[in-house]
Design a protein around this motif. Structure first.
Motif, PDB file in Angstrom:
ATOM      1  N   PRO A   1       8.565 -21.818  24.025  1.00  0.00           N
ATOM      2  CA  PRO A   1       7.943 -22.809  23.141  1.00  0.00           C
ATOM      3  C   PRO A   1       6.534 -23.176  23.599  1.00  0.00           C
ATOM      4  O   PRO A   1       6.114 -22.849  24.709  1.00  0.00           O
ATOM      5  CB  PRO A   1       8.896 -24.004  23.244  1.00  0.00           C
ATOM      6  N   GLY A   2       5.822 -23.873  22.725  1.00  0.00           N
ATOM      7  CA  GLY A   2       4.525 -24.424  23.097  1.00  0.00           C
ATOM      8  C   GLY A   2       3.352 -23.484  22.891  1.00  0.00           C
ATOM      9  O   GLY A   2       2.386 -23.545  23.648  1.00  0.00           O
ATOM     10  N   TYR A   3       3.414 -22.637  21.856  1.00  0.00           N
ATOM     11  CA  TYR A   3       2.300 -21.712  21.641  1.00  0.00           C
ATOM     12  C   TYR A   3       0.990 -22.456  21.421  1.00  0.00           C
ATOM     13  O   TYR A   3      -0.036 -22.132  22.042  1.00  0.00           O
ATOM     14  CB  TYR A   3       2.577 -20.800  20.445  1.00  0.00           C
TER      15      TYR A   3
ATOM     16  N   ASP B   1       0.117 -25.481  22.268  1.00  0.00           N
ATOM     17  CA  ASP B   1      -0.316 -26.117  23.510  1.00  0.00           C
ATOM     18  C   ASP B   1      -0.931 -25.092  24.453  1.00  0.00           C
ATOM     19  O   ASP B   1      -1.877 -25.388  25.190  1.00  0.00           O
ATOM     20  CB  ASP B   1       0.868 -26.805  24.198  1.00  0.00           C
TER      21      ASP B   1
ATOM     22  N   ASP C   1       6.808 -22.961  16.429  1.00  0.00           N
ATOM     23  CA  ASP C   1       7.735 -22.669  17.529  1.00  0.00           C
ATOM     24  C   ASP C   1       9.172 -22.509  17.056  1.00  0.00           C
ATOM     25  O   ASP C   1       9.894 -21.612  17.514  1.00  0.00           O
ATOM     26  CB  ASP C   1       7.685 -23.789  18.582  1.00  0.00           C
TER      27      ASP C   1
END
Length: 483
Positions: free
Chosen positions: A450-452, A454, A434
């Motif tokens: 953000p949070g790819y 997840d 991220d």
């Protein structure tokens, strides 16, 4: 005692990999310890395991769905095509040889003991092993010496569920036809069937399910509607990667013939402000691209020749003159240099070819393959970055010595042009990080979400729920057999 069930397909690309990933997550959510397994895979999109081996990318995703780290036993035989007729043969994570199709047919039976060895290790450590076949068991011309479908199922004593794809049409013929051509002993191993990728009102196909069950004697396990979020999961087959229209940041990717480890594109495709455009041969690289990204390839020299034949070298030089940004990863990095030497003939006849000349570096191919999960740091003080290496060849030169932009274990990695607009490196998986992705897209004038990682897990959860609704998982489990 562990149980096992095998998902085979009535054709290629019917969705076996996704169904196995969804089942792995669904069974894990039920409290079972589950492991994925694919006896033989063919893909240039490989994942690196913690011990420095490599397996198919789909099995790495399935391992993630099961809550496990990828392991070489999950895909003991991996074929990585290098030409129209030959492939590198990777066995239990390590390169064994390069073989032409006819030679591999003779090699296959010798690999079955190692395939079974890996399978039984997994079975000893888990409650259930969910196995993915390859291609279709109806390819009866390949049955002799088979280790991917019925040959493995017979040797391991594993029951089979056959999956059909209604989206491509003719699903009744796919399934009933498979039953008709299979050897009776193989057909008896198939205990159930399911239909995948349905669109519309599934009740309209109820009579079709009854017809298939009556003609085959197999248990109907359900009609699985098209899973709309499937594109958010890393693809294994190059045929599955498509352009993703999105936001104003435009990234153009030349579609190389031997494109490899293209999971680098997945985090970019998932970004709302990014449009990833795959450019096929015959189309010019778009002049309005914010970035031209040259991906990895299994055959750098051959793909470089095809790159030139498509006229992309001219397009790329024009893009560079306009001040456009260019990024090369692994084989793409090698192409950007001044030359590529293959003195030992690893990729073809020994010799040296001229590169695209946008980075002042030179590459020499060596037989030793570098494999590993790595963590590095950005030399501009931008923090750490994680990824993996999977390549042959060593690249050096002034743009590497003076402007390497990554450091791994104290060693310089990558190269950049003096103005920093052309960059390359061997590190795959950068864009899954991220922090790096946010900094990189900011240079292109975009913002990152953000949070790819997840997000991938969220899609796996959604896929598991989708299968729980539409697939009779209880009945499928009842068909599994102890091993």
């Amino acid at each position: 005692m562990a149980q096992a069930i095998m998902i085979q397909g009535a054709g290629s690309n019917v969705g076996k990999s996704m169904i196995v990933a969804g089942l792995a997550r669904a069974l894990r959510r039920r409290g079972l310890s589950v492991a994925p397994f694919k006896p033989q895979n063919m893909s240039n999109n490989a994942a690196v395991t913690a011990d420095g081996g490599e397996i198919g990318r789909a099995q790495a995703l399935q391992a993630r769905a099961a809550g496990l780290a990828p392991a070489i036993d999950m895909n003991p035989v991996l074929l990585k095509p290098e030409s129209e007729t030959g492939a590198q043969v990777v066995v239990q994570g390590r390169r064994l040889t390069t073989a032409r199709a006819r030679d591999y047919a003779a090699l296959k039976p010798t690999l079955l003991p190692r395939v079974l060895d890996s399978f039984h290790r997994l079975a000893a450590a888990h409650d259930i092993v969910v196995i993915e076949g390859a291609g279709s068991p109806a390819e009866v011309n390949l049955r002799a010496g088979d280790i991917a479908n019925m040959g493995f199922a017979q040797a391991a004593g594993v029951p089979v569920v056959l999956l059909g794809d209604i989206d491509r049409g003719g699903v009744i013929a796919q399934l009933v036809g498979s039953h008709a051509v299979l050897d009776p002993a193989d057909a008896r191993l198939i205990r159930g069937f399911a239909v995948n990728k349905f669109r519309g009102d599934a009740s309209l196909f109820a009579d079709g399910m009854d017809f298939i069950a009556a003609r085959t004697g197999w248990a109907p396990l359900g009609i699985v509607p098209h899973f709309t979020e499937a594109w958010r999961l890393p693809a294994e087959d190059a045929a599955e990667i498509v352009s993703r229209p999105g936001g104003p940041v435009k990234i153009a990717v030349p579609r190389l013939g031997r494109i490899a480890n293209f999971d680098d594109l997945d985090p970019l495709s998932a970004e709302p402000e990014v449009s990833v455009e795959l450019i096929p041969p015959g189309r010019p690289l778009p002049g309005d691209a914010d970035l031209v990204l040259i991906p990895g390839t299994k055959s750098t020299i051959a793909d470089l020749a095809a790159f030139r034949a498509a006229g992309w070298d001219i397009d790329l030089a024009a893009h560079a003159r306009r001040g456009g940004r260019i990024m090369g990863i692994c084989g793409g990095y090698q192409m950007l240099g001044r030359s590529i030497a293959d003195p030992e003939g690893i990729e073809g006849p020994p010799g040296t070819v001229e590169g695209l000349g946008l980075l002042d570096v030179e590459t020499v191919m060596r037989p030793e393959k570098r494999l590993g999960l790595v963590q590095g740091r950005l030399r501009d003080g931008g923090g750490t970055v994680t990824g993996y290496e999977i390549h042959i060849g060593q690249t050096e030169g002034p743009d590497h010595a003076a402007r390497a932009w990554i450091e791994i274990d104290g060693k310089a990695e990558g190269a950049a042009s003096p103005d920093g607009r052309v960059r390359g490196c061997y590190l795959h998986g950068l864009f899954s990080d991220d922090g790096f992705r946010a900094r990189f897209l900011a240079e292109l004038g975009g913002r990152s979400q953000p949070g790819y990682e997840d997000g991938v897990d969220a899609v796996l959860d959604a896929l598991a729920a989708h299968l729980e609704r539409h697939l009779d998982i209880d009945r499928l489990l009842s068909l599994a057999a102890p091993v």
